[in-house]
Design an enzyme around this catalytic site. Structure first.
Site, PDB file in Angstrom:
ATOM      1  N   SER A 258      93.708  37.353  14.509  1.00 39.27           N
ATOM      2  CA  SER A 258      93.836  36.225  15.612  1.00 39.27           C
ATOM      3  C   SER A 258      93.832  37.180  16.942  1.00 39.27           C
ATOM      4  O   SER A 258      94.439  38.138  16.842  1.00 39.27           O
ATOM      5  CB  SER A 258      94.996  35.639  15.664  1.00 39.27           C
ATOM      6  OG  SER A 258      96.284  36.239  15.635  1.00 39.27           O
ATOM      7  N   LYS A 259      93.524  36.847  18.027  1.00 37.41           N
ATOM      8  CA  LYS A 259      93.561  37.356  19.242  1.00 37.41           C
ATOM      9  C   LYS A 259      94.939  37.772  19.659  1.00 37.41           C
ATOM     10  O   LYS A 259      94.994  38.941  20.192  1.00 37.41           O
ATOM     11  CB  LYS A 259      92.904  36.451  20.576  1.00 37.41           C
ATOM     12  CG  LYS A 259      92.245  37.306  21.438  1.00 37.41           C
ATOM     13  CD  LYS A 259      91.622  36.382  22.294  1.00 37.41           C
ATOM     14  CE  LYS A 259      91.192  37.210  23.630  1.00 37.41           C
ATOM     15  NZ  LYS A 259      91.089  38.573  23.848  1.00 37.41           N
ATOM     16  N   SER A 260      95.700  36.846  19.433  1.00 35.21           N
ATOM     17  CA  SER A 260      97.118  37.291  19.706  1.00 35.21           C
ATOM     18  C   SER A 260      97.940  38.612  18.908  1.00 35.21           C
ATOM     19  O   SER A 260      98.463  39.436  19.495  1.00 35.21           O
ATOM     20  CB  SER A 260      98.134  36.228  19.579  1.00 35.21           C
ATOM     21  OG  SER A 260      98.161  35.648  18.278  1.00 35.21           O
ATOM     22  N   SER A 263      95.585  41.585  20.228  1.00 32.84           N
ATOM     23  CA  SER A 263      95.794  42.227  21.495  1.00 32.84           C
ATOM     24  C   SER A 263      97.235  42.407  21.822  1.00 32.84           C
ATOM     25  O   SER A 263      97.655  42.880  23.034  1.00 32.84           O
ATOM     26  CB  SER A 263      95.319  41.383  22.622  1.00 32.84           C
ATOM     27  OG  SER A 263      95.761  39.805  22.504  1.00 32.84           O
TER      28      SER A 263
END
Ligand code: GLU
Length: 309
Positions: A258-260, A263
């Site tokens: 997931s992006k979270s 990143s």
């Protein structure tokens, strides 16, 4: 001559898992091939890159267990070299000053304008056609300008020897293949920015050559940009490195993170007690660098057909 790899972060934020993935892959490929590993700081964007972020970035890389050669090249020390090369290209009639603002470009092209591979509006060529007197008047008036590559001119006469590059062929990256380059997809791209006397494309090409980088290994998101890099290398008589654009970060189970998670800064993982070995697993390095998976990974992350033979 031993292979030379590099990890080249832009210190405009803290390194995250995606960076760790790229850095670890480069170091691992250097190890597997008996090559050298460099770190280069891509800090041309003096408005966004901060000194403490450079230090934090090197500290994060050391924490991951990476070792690189000193001194670390910083692109912010290279502006005069970038400028000199731009002047040469300008002297050859391949660059022209562009005074347009982003807003002007969008107004001139409308919402349905064609896009470059990054999704930005293709430059409509407004300033390419300025007459000499108008151009001289605006330069004399001190109007800010970028320098753009006249793509049609740069490509003129290249039909005989189409551009391309070698992708893959390293231990664990899947077999080597030749990729045709399509720099025209970028239109008249910027080589010297308005507010910064450099651009990513120009700086990366010059510094890879300066540092004798033989293998450019970076994320799939930079795949299309390689076409411009190959054009510049040919135009400037620089050697062509080999490339591998690794799939963007995937978790240990092969699913896209997931992006979270992807990143989240490495230092946050570290503060929460993660070890460098856990980061390596989370970034999926050993799975990404596996001969039998190389191609399937690329497909899953949406490589387009023209990347294949
Ligand atoms: N500095 C670029 C970035 O952080 C990477 C450049 C490259 O690997 O060519 O996205």
């Amino acid at each position: 001559m031993s292979p030379v790899f590099r990890f080249a972060p832009s210190p405009n934020g803290h390194l995250h898992l995606g960076h760790a993935c790229s850095a670890l892959i480069n170091a691992e490929l250097a190890r597997r091939t008996g090559g050298r590993f460099l770190v280069r700081i891509e800090d041309i964007d003096t408005t966004r890159c901060r000194e403490e972020l450079v230090e934090a970035c090197l500290e994060d890389l050391a924490w991951l267990g990476l070792q690189w050669e000193e001194p670390v090249l910083r692109q912010s020390t290279r502006f005069p070299a970038y400028r000199a090369v731009a002047e040469t290209l300008e002297g050859e009639g391949l660059l022209y000053p562009c005074f347009c603002t982003r807003g002007e470009i969008i107004r001139a092209t409308g919402p349905l304008a064609p896009r470059d591979p990054d999704g930005a509006t293709l430059y409509p060529g407004t300033c390419r056609g300025l007459d000499a007197a108008e151009r001289a008047r605006r330069l004399a008036a001190g109007e800010a300008f970028a320098l753009r590559l006249d793509m049609a001119r740069a490509l003129a006469g290249r039909a005989e020897a189409p551009l391309g590059w070698i992708e893959g062929g390293l231990p664990g990256t899947g077999p080597e293949r030749r990729v045709p380059a399509d720099p025209a997809a970028w239109g008249d791209c910027i080589l010297i920015r308005k507010e910064i006397p450099a651009s990513y494309h120009l700086a990366v090409v010059l510094d890879d050559a300066l540092q004798g980088v033989t293998h450019v290994v970076r994320g799939q998101d930079l795949f299309a940009a390689t076409a411009v890099h190959r054009l510049l290398q040919e135009q400037l008589g620089l050697p062509a490195p080999r490339y591998w654009h690794h799939p963007l970060i995937a978790g240990p189970d092969g699913k896209k993170l997931s992006k979270s998670l992807a990143s989240k800064p490495l230092r946050q993982y570290r503060a929460e007690g993660a070890s460098p070995a856990e980061i390596r697993v989370l970034a999926g390095i050993d799975r990404l660098l596996d001969e039998s998976h190389g191609h399937r990974d690329g497909e899953r992350h949406g490589e387009d057909g023209e990347q294949r033979r």
